[in-house]
Design a protein around this motif. Structure first.
Motif, PDB file in Angstrom:
ATOM      1  N   ALA A  18       0.922  -0.994   0.062  1.00  0.00           N
ATOM      2  CA  ALA A  18       0.032  -0.033   0.141  1.00  0.00           C
ATOM      3  C   ALA A  18       0.536   1.843  -0.242  1.00  0.00           C
ATOM      4  O   ALA A  18       0.411   2.799  -0.572  1.00  0.00           O
ATOM      5  N   ILE A  19       2.233   1.231   0.680  1.00  0.00           N
ATOM      6  CA  ILE A  19       2.450   2.841   0.650  1.00  0.00           C
ATOM      7  C   ILE A  19       3.179   2.732  -0.629  1.00  0.00           C
ATOM      8  O   ILE A  19       3.896   3.550  -1.087  1.00  0.00           O
ATOM      9  N   ALA A  20       3.784   1.836  -1.393  1.00  0.00           N
ATOM     10  CA  ALA A  20       4.662   1.061  -2.408  1.00  0.00           C
ATOM     11  C   ALA A  20       3.322   2.377  -3.761  1.00  0.00           C
ATOM     12  O   ALA A  20       3.306   3.017  -4.460  1.00  0.00           O
ATOM     13  N   THR A  21       2.492   1.917  -3.413  1.00  0.00           N
ATOM     14  CA  THR A  21       1.017   2.423  -4.568  1.00  0.00           C
ATOM     15  C   THR A  21       1.081   3.542  -4.379  1.00  0.00           C
ATOM     16  O   THR A  21       0.987   4.881  -4.957  1.00  0.00           O
ATOM     17  N   ALA A  22       1.081   4.428  -3.064  1.00  0.00           N
ATOM     18  CA  ALA A  22       0.780   5.351  -2.529  1.00  0.00           C
ATOM     19  C   ALA A  22       1.626   7.051  -2.975  1.00  0.00           C
ATOM     20  O   ALA A  22       1.707   7.473  -3.423  1.00  0.00           O
ATOM     21  N   LEU A  23       2.751   6.220  -3.167  1.00  0.00           N
ATOM     22  CA  LEU A  23       4.212   6.752  -3.226  1.00  0.00           C
ATOM     23  C   LEU A  23       4.052   7.140  -4.870  1.00  0.00           C
ATOM     24  O   LEU A  23       4.982   7.401  -5.263  1.00  0.00           O
ATOM     25  N   LYS A  24       3.544   5.736  -5.792  1.00  0.00           N
ATOM     26  CA  LYS A  24       4.078   5.480  -6.828  1.00  0.00           C
ATOM     27  C   LYS A  24       3.339   6.907  -7.762  1.00  0.00           C
ATOM     28  O   LYS A  24       3.535   7.635  -8.685  1.00  0.00           O
ATOM     29  N   GLU A  25       2.555   7.293  -6.590  1.00  0.00           N
ATOM     30  CA  GLU A  25       1.266   8.422  -7.609  1.00  0.00           C
ATOM     31  C   GLU A  25       2.367   9.710  -7.219  1.00  0.00           C
ATOM     32  O   GLU A  25       1.497  10.662  -8.105  1.00  0.00           O
ATOM     33  N   ARG A  26       2.657  10.264  -6.426  1.00  0.00           N
ATOM     34  CA  ARG A  26       3.791  10.793  -7.001  1.00  0.00           C
ATOM     35  C   ARG A  26       5.362  10.794  -8.023  1.00  0.00           C
ATOM     36  O   ARG A  26       5.473   9.288  -8.015  1.00  0.00           O
ATOM     37  N   SER A  27       5.822  11.887  -7.595  1.00  0.00           N
ATOM     38  CA  SER A  27       6.789  12.087  -8.975  1.00  0.00           C
ATOM     39  C   SER A  27       8.404  11.422  -7.961  1.00  0.00           C
ATOM     40  O   SER A  27       8.711  12.250  -7.597  1.00  0.00           O
ATOM     41  N   VAL A  28       7.835   9.950  -8.429  1.00  0.00           N
ATOM     42  CA  VAL A  28       9.558   9.501  -7.464  1.00  0.00           C
ATOM     43  C   VAL A  28       9.502   7.951  -8.243  1.00  0.00           C
ATOM     44  O   VAL A  28       9.278   7.577  -8.613  1.00  0.00           O
ATOM     45  N   ARG A  29      11.168   8.112  -7.795  1.00  0.00           N
ATOM     46  CA  ARG A  29      11.918   6.334  -8.229  1.00  0.00           C
ATOM     47  C   ARG A  29      11.695   5.835  -6.498  1.00  0.00           C
ATOM     48  O   ARG A  29      12.409   6.081  -5.920  1.00  0.00           O
ATOM     49  N   LEU A  30      11.420   4.440  -6.660  1.00  0.00           N
ATOM     50  CA  LEU A  30      11.084   3.828  -5.704  1.00  0.00           C
ATOM     51  C   LEU A  30      11.563   2.307  -6.477  1.00  0.00           C
ATOM     52  O   LEU A  30      11.490   1.773  -6.980  1.00  0.00           O
ATOM     53  N   ILE A  31      12.658   2.031  -5.447  1.00  0.00           N
ATOM     54  CA  ILE A  31      13.378   0.774  -4.929  1.00  0.00           C
ATOM     55  C   ILE A  31      12.661  -0.215  -4.004  1.00  0.00           C
ATOM     56  O   ILE A  31      12.518   0.515  -2.636  1.00  0.00           O
ATOM     57  N   GLY A  32      11.495  -1.608  -3.992  1.00  0.00           N
ATOM     58  CA  GLY A  32      11.130  -1.814  -3.316  1.00  0.00           C
ATOM     59  C   GLY A  32      12.007  -3.419  -2.936  1.00  0.00           C
ATOM     60  O   GLY A  32      12.804  -3.863  -3.825  1.00  0.00           O
ATOM     61  N   HIS A  33      11.700  -3.286  -1.294  1.00  0.00           N
ATOM     62  CA  HIS A  33      12.156  -5.224  -1.135  1.00  0.00           C
ATOM     63  C   HIS A  33      11.139  -6.113  -0.620  1.00  0.00           C
ATOM     64  O   HIS A  33      10.224  -5.375  -0.082  1.00  0.00           O
ATOM     65  N   GLY A  34      11.874  -6.450  -0.838  1.00  0.00           N
ATOM     66  CA  GLY A  34      10.030  -8.174  -0.713  1.00  0.00           C
ATOM     67  C   GLY A  34      10.816  -9.874  -1.034  1.00  0.00           C
ATOM     68  O   GLY A  34      11.612 -10.118  -1.714  1.00  0.00           O
ATOM     69  N   THR A  35       9.663 -10.791  -0.429  1.00  0.00           N
ATOM     70  CA  THR A  35      10.063 -12.023  -0.838  1.00  0.00           C
ATOM     71  C   THR A  35       9.511 -11.899  -1.697  1.00  0.00           C
ATOM     72  O   THR A  35       9.340 -13.792  -2.659  1.00  0.00           O
TER      73      THR A  35
END
Length: 234
Positions: A18-35
């Motif tokens: 959910a955080i990833a989705t919220a952040l992607k709505e803005r002008s960001v470059r996101l690196i996510g980590h997960g299993t």
């Protein structure tokens, strides 16, 4: 903050997704980590946090502006199991929930110090940091209390250099992990302890995380924000 570079741990499901989705709505470059998705890293491995940081830094052209520590585990460890098993579970939870986050916070602060730039840390803790948890979750509550104390320490230590730190303390949140726990604790009886009458939606926690990561004013550094439906007020 346009073109903000963000590293988010635990991004593959629940609150992290959910955080990833919220952040992607803005002008960001996101690196996510997960299993399940994003950059893989097993935080039970002491080498994993540093390896993840290096990978994210390389992918984001040598610059990370915001670190969001969300990865964590919630595993029941009854008091009456074998002593060595209880200790092993304690140490596993501390390493994943607290030590890995501490390592990433250190790497982030050192990065910003070396670059002479500001940065932000958002740590996803828990209501358990203040209220405690069940007798089978000493380790979980302790790890989240440590995360809150660490956040405050970072905020006090580096605010003068523009390095800000925030902690978010959700109560029960309707992720797969929380659903199982709510059911195991009696469902309706547990919900009766929440004045709002329901557990939080992951999107609600994500909106607070997005605000802290991108929009919260600098004077808010050190803040610990509750998202628990008034089930615990301080």
């Amino acid at each position: 903050m346009s073109d903000t570079h963000i590293l988010l741990t635990g991004s593959s499901r629940g609150i992290g997704a959910a955080i990833a989705t919220a952040l992607k709505e803005r002008s960001v470059r996101l690196i996510g980590h997960g299993t399940r998705s994003g950059v893989p890293a097993d935080f039970t491995d002491p080498a994993a946090p540093q390896a993840l940081w290096r990978t994210a830094l390389d992918t984001l052209d040598g610059r990370i502006d915001v670190l969001v520590n969300n990865a964590g585990i919630f595993e029941a460890t009854p008091l009456d199991i074998e002593h060595d098993d209880w200790v092993a579970s304690w140490e596993r939870t501390m390493r994943v929930n607290l030590t890995a986050s501490a390592e990433l916070c250190r790497l982030a602060v050192r990065h910003w110090q070396a670059e002479g730039r500001p940065g932000r840390i958002v740590n996803i803790a828990s209501r358990a940091a203040y209220r405690g948890d069940s007798p089978a979750h000493w380790h979980y509550a302790a790890s989240k209390a440590g995360m809150v104390a660490m956040t405050k320490t970072i905020a006090r230590g580096y605010a003068g250099r523009g390095i800000l730190a925030f902690a978010i303390c959700p109560g029960f949140t309707m992720t797969g992990m929380a659903e199982d726990y709510v059911e195991s604790r009696g469902g309706p009886k547990l919900l009766a302890d929440i004045p709002l009458g329901r557990v939080a939606d992951p999107a609600e926690v994500a909106e607070v995380a997005r605000f802290c990561a991108l929009d919260a004013p600098p004077s808010m550094t050190g803040a610990v924000l509750d998202v628990n439906g008034a089930s615990y007020v301080r």
